[in-house]
Design an enzyme around this catalytic site. Structure first.
Site, PDB file in Angstrom:
ATOM      1  N   HIS A 157      55.948  70.151  39.537  1.00 47.14           N
ATOM      2  CA  HIS A 157      54.838  71.026  39.177  1.00 47.14           C
ATOM      3  C   HIS A 157      55.291  72.464  39.359  1.00 47.14           C
ATOM      4  CE1 HIS A 157      51.832  67.885  38.796  1.00 47.14           C
ATOM      5  NE2 HIS A 157      52.208  67.371  39.954  1.00 47.14           N
TER       6      HIS A 157
ATOM      7  N   CYS B 270      54.749  64.163  36.758  1.00 48.29           N
ATOM      8  CA  CYS B 270      54.106  63.469  37.875  1.00 48.29           C
ATOM      9  C   CYS B 270      53.333  62.221  37.411  1.00 48.29           C
ATOM     10  CB  CYS B 270      53.228  64.439  38.660  1.00 48.29           C
ATOM     11  SG  CYS B 270      52.956  63.942  40.381  1.00 48.29           S
TER      12      CYS B 270
ATOM     13  N   ARG C 260      54.353  60.619  51.850  1.00 48.03           N
ATOM     14  CA  ARG C 260      54.051  61.473  50.721  1.00 48.03           C
ATOM     15  C   ARG C 260      55.092  62.587  50.626  1.00 48.03           C
ATOM     16  NH1 ARG C 260      49.825  61.389  47.568  1.00 48.03           N
ATOM     17  NH2 ARG C 260      49.426  63.170  46.205  1.00 48.03           N
TER      18      ARG C 260
END
Length: 238
Positions: free
Chosen positions: A194, A96, A130
């Site tokens: 993640h 990320c 997002r």
């Protein structure tokens, strides 16, 4: 043949800045899967006030918020240790924010381009929306194929330059741009996953180990493989 004559040195970079989503789990799983094969390991935690050692085998970077990400990039560029290690053949696994800053450039919170560390030919900026939720992707065939899973939470959009190749193609989720997820170049690998990524995808951990020690023996399936299959099923059936 696996080389167990020396310790696999795992370097966890800037846990004080880049560990927003428990990405230190990547280091723990890497260590565990190496040791299950009789490979000695050494874990090195490098704070943002410390120099980055250049004699590591696998360097790990996690996620972070905008301001810590900018500070981490500045310090890594000034230090130079990570870039020298990568140029010498070390493996790098970045997640990320860490993925974005090892590239050529990334965007700040106003999408102004900032210089990255420059060890992966990617450029990242901010998308209009997002990306949040489970992601599933198919690893590039030249890396052995297989399906990976993770959780993404970012507004970044990443574009690959000619020297980088996609880590995977997306099945569900956004990743880089809705079509590909992550990138690799030599033994430098970045991803938006993640979860953390390596506990959820033990085959990725094994790939990083093999990059540094050579061919490794398979392990009996255990909780890591069960977690992988459970999260894949959950993501695809949601």
């Amino acid at each position: 043949m696996t080389d167990t004559s020396s310790a696999l040195r795992i370097v966890w970079i800037y846990p004080d800045l880049l560990s927003t989503y428990g990405d230190q789990g990547n280091a723990l799983v890497l260590k565990r899967r190496a040791e299950l094969r009789g490979i000695r390991t050494e874990m090195v935690h490098v704070l943002s006030s410390d120099p980055v050692p250049t004699q590591g085998d696998v360097y790990l970077l996690g996620g972070g918020e905008d301001r810590p990400q900018i500070l981490a990039a500045q310090r890594l560029r000034a230090d130079g240790g990570l870039k020298r290690a990568a140029e010498a053949g070390a493996a790098v696994f970045a997640v990320c924010a860490g993925y974005q800053i090892i590239g050529e450039s990334f965007g700040d919170d106003a999408d102004n381009p900032l210089p990255g560390v420059g060890i992966l030919d990617i450029r990242s900026g901010r998308g209009e929306t997002r990306a949040v939720g489970e992601i599933v992707a198919d690893i590039a065939p030249e890396l052995g194929g297989g399906r990976i899973t993770g959780f993404e939470n970012h507004q970044g959009r990443t574009h690959l330059g000619p020297s980088a190749r996609p880590l995977s193609t997306t099945v569900a989720g956004i990743g880089n741009d809705g079509q590909t997820e992550g990138a690799y170049q030599g033994q430098v690998l970045g991803t938006y996953l993640h979860g953390p990524a390596l506990p959820r995808n033990p085959a990725l951990a094994d790939m990083l180990i093999s990059w540094r020690v050579g061919q490794i023996a398979p392990l009996e399936p255990s909780w890591g493989e069960r977690l992988h299959e459970e999260r894949l099923a959950a993501a695809l059936n949601s």
